[in-house]
Scaffold this motif. Structure first.
Motif, PDB file in Angstrom:
ATOM      1  N   LEU A 195      25.530  26.446  74.763  1.00 49.95           N
ATOM      2  CA  LEU A 195      26.615  26.842  74.053  1.00 49.95           C
ATOM      3  C   LEU A 195      26.478  26.777  72.542  1.00 49.95           C
ATOM      4  O   LEU A 195      27.086  27.708  71.946  1.00 49.95           O
ATOM      5  N   GLY A 196      25.431  26.054  72.058  1.00 54.95           N
ATOM      6  CA  GLY A 196      25.210  26.217  70.766  1.00 54.95           C
ATOM      7  C   GLY A 196      24.527  27.306  70.097  1.00 54.95           C
ATOM      8  O   GLY A 196      24.567  27.956  69.187  1.00 54.95           O
TER       9      GLY A 196
ATOM     10  N   GLN B 121      27.090  30.087  70.275  1.00 63.69           N
ATOM     11  CA  GLN B 121      27.805  30.062  69.129  1.00 63.69           C
ATOM     12  C   GLN B 121      27.047  30.475  67.916  1.00 63.69           C
ATOM     13  O   GLN B 121      27.573  31.309  67.065  1.00 63.69           O
TER      14      GLN B 121
ATOM     15  N   TRP C  27      28.635  33.567  65.847  1.00 65.80           N
ATOM     16  CA  TRP C  27      29.337  33.027  64.600  1.00 65.80           C
ATOM     17  C   TRP C  27      28.155  32.661  63.560  1.00 65.80           C
ATOM     18  O   TRP C  27      28.653  32.438  62.386  1.00 65.80           O
TER      19      TRP C  27
ATOM     20  N   GLU D 117      26.825  30.042  63.411  1.00 65.32           N
ATOM     21  CA  GLU D 117      27.187  28.587  63.043  1.00 65.32           C
ATOM     22  C   GLU D 117      27.562  27.744  64.272  1.00 65.32           C
ATOM     23  O   GLU D 117      28.053  28.582  65.332  1.00 65.32           O
ATOM     24  N   ASN D 118      27.332  26.574  64.548  1.00 66.49           N
ATOM     25  CA  ASN D 118      27.584  25.737  65.718  1.00 66.49           C
ATOM     26  C   ASN D 118      29.096  25.009  65.115  1.00 66.49           C
ATOM     27  O   ASN D 118      29.224  24.190  64.431  1.00 66.49           O
ATOM     28  N   ARG D 119      30.054  25.645  65.737  1.00 68.32           N
ATOM     29  CA  ARG D 119      31.340  25.406  65.350  1.00 68.32           C
ATOM     30  C   ARG D 119      31.912  24.069  66.018  1.00 68.32           C
ATOM     31  O   ARG D 119      33.039  23.513  65.668  1.00 68.32           O
TER      32      ARG D 119
END
Length: 375
Positions: A332-333, A336, A340, A342-344
């Motif tokens: 999932l990183g 993301q 985006w 970035e890893n939110r």
């Protein structure tokens, strides 16, 4: 039972929204009563029916017309679905009242994940009582015979709590040391903090968990008496741990596996004691100096959430949860980063995903792994 659990989940999900909003703000979760966050008008009974009120009001406040976040009914639906799922996978006829403990765990995981996603913190008021509840339900597991369904007994839950917190805490200690380029901490905590936890790690490796805890408390007492931080160098504690592991691998001492287990348990116990102490202290004032902190590899909230998961699932299934969390974080990183850049999300939601997978499939995964090893 699944239907009843689902309805209960909808109701608890409504309360979970209160926890998600108020806990990070350190607000009372009971008073004042539920109100619109925009106009502060107190909500009536018809405004608080899970999911249906949001649909009837078309996602807007009845009194001021401000939009109501879609997350509120989604949290209610998710809680209802998780509660129904637990009632199906762990039927009341098999686990009895221990089913309630699994429902509590679902709420803790969901609330912690949402708060972590919002604020990148996990409140101690959620995790520390949650770990204690895990131990309490473990006692209930023994009385209801739920241990035969894979739920931990009290000794297993205690071990899971200490080792769960210890694994993540040791990763944080070693990772932070690397991030500091093996320099000592500039801002050690008073009277108890990372230095005392690291001391417990080293002493616990050789003497066992309670000797490790005693060393941490002794160092804390020295700080209190001296009225200042009497440093315990990381070079001594963390460096000594690495040397100890190397020595134990040659057959010297209590043995490598036992040494690692004792070190992790002592680390987890000292970390939870430190966390409980800081929970009782006033929140430090924001000085605006973001550089007045030592580099940290992992949030302390994740450590305490790991203690919760270990207490409810036991040590073996916590390991499954951790492996799944790491894999989920990696996959999932990447997603993301692609969307985006970035890893939110921090690690808390991934731990929650891992805990759910371990709860549903942990026993099968462990058995499959052991069979593959021929054990």
């Amino acid at each position: 039972m699944a239907v009843l659990a689902g309805v209960l989940g909808l109701l608890v999900g409504s309360f979970s929204n209160v926890l998600i909003y108020r806990l990070p703000r350190r607000e009372n979760i009971a008073f004042p009563p539920s109100h619109c966050t925009n106009c502060n008008h107190q909500l009536g009974a018809l405004d608080l029916v899970p999911v249906f009120s949001w649909l009837a009001l078309r996602g807007k406040c009845r009194y001021c017309g401000a939009p109501i976040r879609v997350r509120y009914p989604l949290v209610e639906l998710a809680t209802g679905a998780l509660y129904a799922l637990m009632a199906v996978v762990f039927p009341f006829s098999a686990v009895g009242a221990s089913l309630l403990g699994l429902l509590v765990l679902m709420t803790l995981l969901l609330v912690a994940s949402m708060i972590d996603a919002d604020t990148r913190t996990i409140p101690d008021s959620l995790t520390l009582p949650g770990a204690a509840l895990g131990l309490a339900f473990a006692v209930l597991n023994e009385r209801t015979g739920a241990s035969s369904a894979g739920l931990p007994s009290f000794p297993e839950a205690l071990r899971g709590m200490l080792l769960g917190a210890g694994v993540l805490m040791l990763i944080d200690l070693l990772g932070s040391w690397v991030l500091r380029r093996f320099r000592e901490r500039q801002y050690p905590d008073f009277p108890i903090g990372y230095q005392q936890v690291a001391l417990a790690t080293l002493v616990g490796a050789w003497g066992g968990v309670w000797w490790g805890v005693a060393a941490a408390l002794a160092s804390t007492a020295v700080n209190v008496v001296a009225r200042r931080v009497v440093r315990v160098p990381d070079l001594l504690t963390l460096g000594g741990l690495l040397v100890s592991v190397a020595v134990a691998s040659t057959g010297v001492g209590p043995g490598l596996i036992l040494m690692v287990q004792n070190a992790l348990a002592a680390t987890g116990a000292a970390a939870l004691i430190a966390g409980a102490y800081w929970w009782t202290q006033p929140e430090p004032a924001d000085t605006g100096d973001d550089d007045a902190f030592d580099a940290s590899a992992m949030g302390f909230g994740d450590v305490k959430l790991a203690a919760v998961i270990g207490a409810f699932l036991g040590w073996e299934q916590f390991l499954v949860a951790l492996v799944v969390a790491v894999l989920a974080g990696a996959v999932l990183g990447v997603v993301q980063l692609a969307i985006w850049r970035e890893n939110r999300l921090k690690f808390g939601p991934y731990l929650a995903i891992g805990a759910l997978v371990a709860l549903l499939f942990g026993q099968q995964l462990i058995h499959a792994y052991m069979n593959k090893l021929g054990l």
